[in-house]
Write an enzyme that holds these catalytic residues in place. Structure first.
Site, mmCIF file in Angstrom:
data_model
loop_
_atom_site.group_PDB
_atom_site.id
_atom_site.type_symbol
_atom_site.label_atom_id
_atom_site.label_comp_id
_atom_site.label_asym_id
_atom_site.label_seq_id
_atom_site.Cartn_x
_atom_site.Cartn_y
_atom_site.Cartn_z
ATOM 1 N N SER A 86 23.210 37.792 15.534
ATOM 2 C CA SER A 86 22.565 38.292 16.752
ATOM 3 C C SER A 86 21.049 38.242 16.592
ATOM 4 O O SER A 86 20.499 37.187 16.298
ATOM 5 C CB SER A 86 23.078 39.705 17.072
ATOM 6 O OG SER A 86 22.625 40.127 18.339
ATOM 7 N N HIS A 190 25.352 39.716 24.387
ATOM 8 C CA HIS A 190 26.045 38.430 24.230
ATOM 9 C C HIS A 190 27.149 38.236 25.269
ATOM 10 O O HIS A 190 28.206 37.678 24.968
ATOM 11 C CB HIS A 190 26.578 38.265 22.802
ATOM 12 C CG HIS A 190 25.513 38.417 21.765
ATOM 13 N ND1 HIS A 190 24.504 37.498 21.624
ATOM 14 C CD2 HIS A 190 25.267 39.399 20.862
ATOM 15 C CE1 HIS A 190 23.681 37.901 20.666
ATOM 16 N NE2 HIS A 190 24.122 39.043 20.197
#
Length: 305
Positions: A86, A190
């Site tokens: 991430s 996401h």
């Protein structure tokens, strides 16, 4: 071969930056970064409570700063490959010299603010699924309208969506899943809920001139190796709304012949996954400066090899 990795949001804890600021030159470096991005990183890394550092706009630059600071304490480290989970992918991009440290932090500050703004539109969140078959779990999540936002390998998938969808998941777990654990993050990262943040980050990235990676760069989009700086930057922008495939990154580490994995501060999450998915790979997690000796020994061993 040694792989250098950086964790994502959720790894931060109150006061975790405190011992790192005691290293020579560290406080000055963090102060300069703070001035560059308009955020007092030292304050948030030493004095802020858990709720304050849960704020996406704070957590993301704080994590990247900690990763860069801890890696710099190891000297001129040249890893065989780099990757990040991430927001940790921005740390990895700086490791690979695609962007400099300050540029990485400026982009991440923009990313965090934009993602916090996007998260405020609808109440969303993320929950980790422990155990179960990945294929069965993904199909179940999609049935509930949830996104498998992080497929982390070692039996862990993170679901993201609205709080109502996550509540439904808690009541109706996929077959074989032992537990559903809510994560301390402020939104459904996401996923499509972050689309506005992609547009904001894209505009900020337009002024950046990336270099090609100086180390093998493994993308968390698909575990692919990316050798072009412009493509790395494009993926950094797009991954805000795309799932993280850390399982595929670990498969790539194995294919590359990785024998060691070093996770920068605040380490622990990615080494934990590696211990289960890559049991033959030696690991060290940098949590405090006390871990630097073990990290240097790992580096020396694999440099000699």
């Amino acid at each position: 071969m040694l792989v250098l990795v950086a964790p994502g949001q959720g790894a931060q804890t109150p006061g975790f930056l405190t011992p790192w600021l005691e290293l020579p030159g560290a406080a000055d470096r963090v102060a300069a970064w703070s001035d560059a991005i308009g955020l007092d990183l030292a304050h948030y890394g030493t004095k802020a409570d858990a709720d304050e550092i849960r704020d996406t706009a704070v957590a993301q630059p704080l994590l990247v700063a900690a990763g860069l600071l801890s890696a710099s304490a190891l000297g001129d480290l040249v890893p065989g490959a780099v990757a990040g989970h991430s927001v940790g992918e921005f740390t990895a991009a700086a490791f690979a010299r695609v962007v400099d440290d300050t540029t990485a932090l400026r982009l991440v500050r923009t990313r965090g603010l934009a993602m916090a703004e996007a998260a405020a539109v609808t109440e969303t969140g993320m929950s980790a699924l422990l155990g179960g078959d990945p294929g069965t779990s993904v199909a179940h999540l999609e049935k509930l309208g949830l996104t498998p936002a992080n497929i982390n390998g070692a039996g862990q998938i993170v679901a993201a969506g609205t709080m109502e969808q996550l509540a439904a998941l808690a009541e109706d777990k996929p077959e074989g899943v032992r537990r559903v654990v809510p994560l301390k993050v402020a939104g459904a990262f996401h996923t499509r809920h972050m689309a506005p943040a992609v547009e904001t980050l894209e505009r900020a990235a337009a002024d950046v001139a990336p270099a090609d990676p100086a180390a093998t760069y493994v993308s968390n989009k698909d575990g692919g190796i990316v050798g072009n700086g412009a493509e790395v930057l494009s993926r950094l922008v797009g991954q805000v709304a795309n799932p993280v495939r850390w399982d595929l990154c670990m498969e790539t580490f194995a294919t590359l012949g990785a024998t060691a994995l070093l996770e920068v501060c605040p380490g622990g999450t990615l080494t934990g996954l590696a211990k289960r998915a890559l049991p033959e790979v030696a690991t060290v997690a940098l949590k405090t400066p006390d871990d630097l000796e073990a990290a240097r020994a790992l580096i020396a061993e694999h440099a000699a090899a």
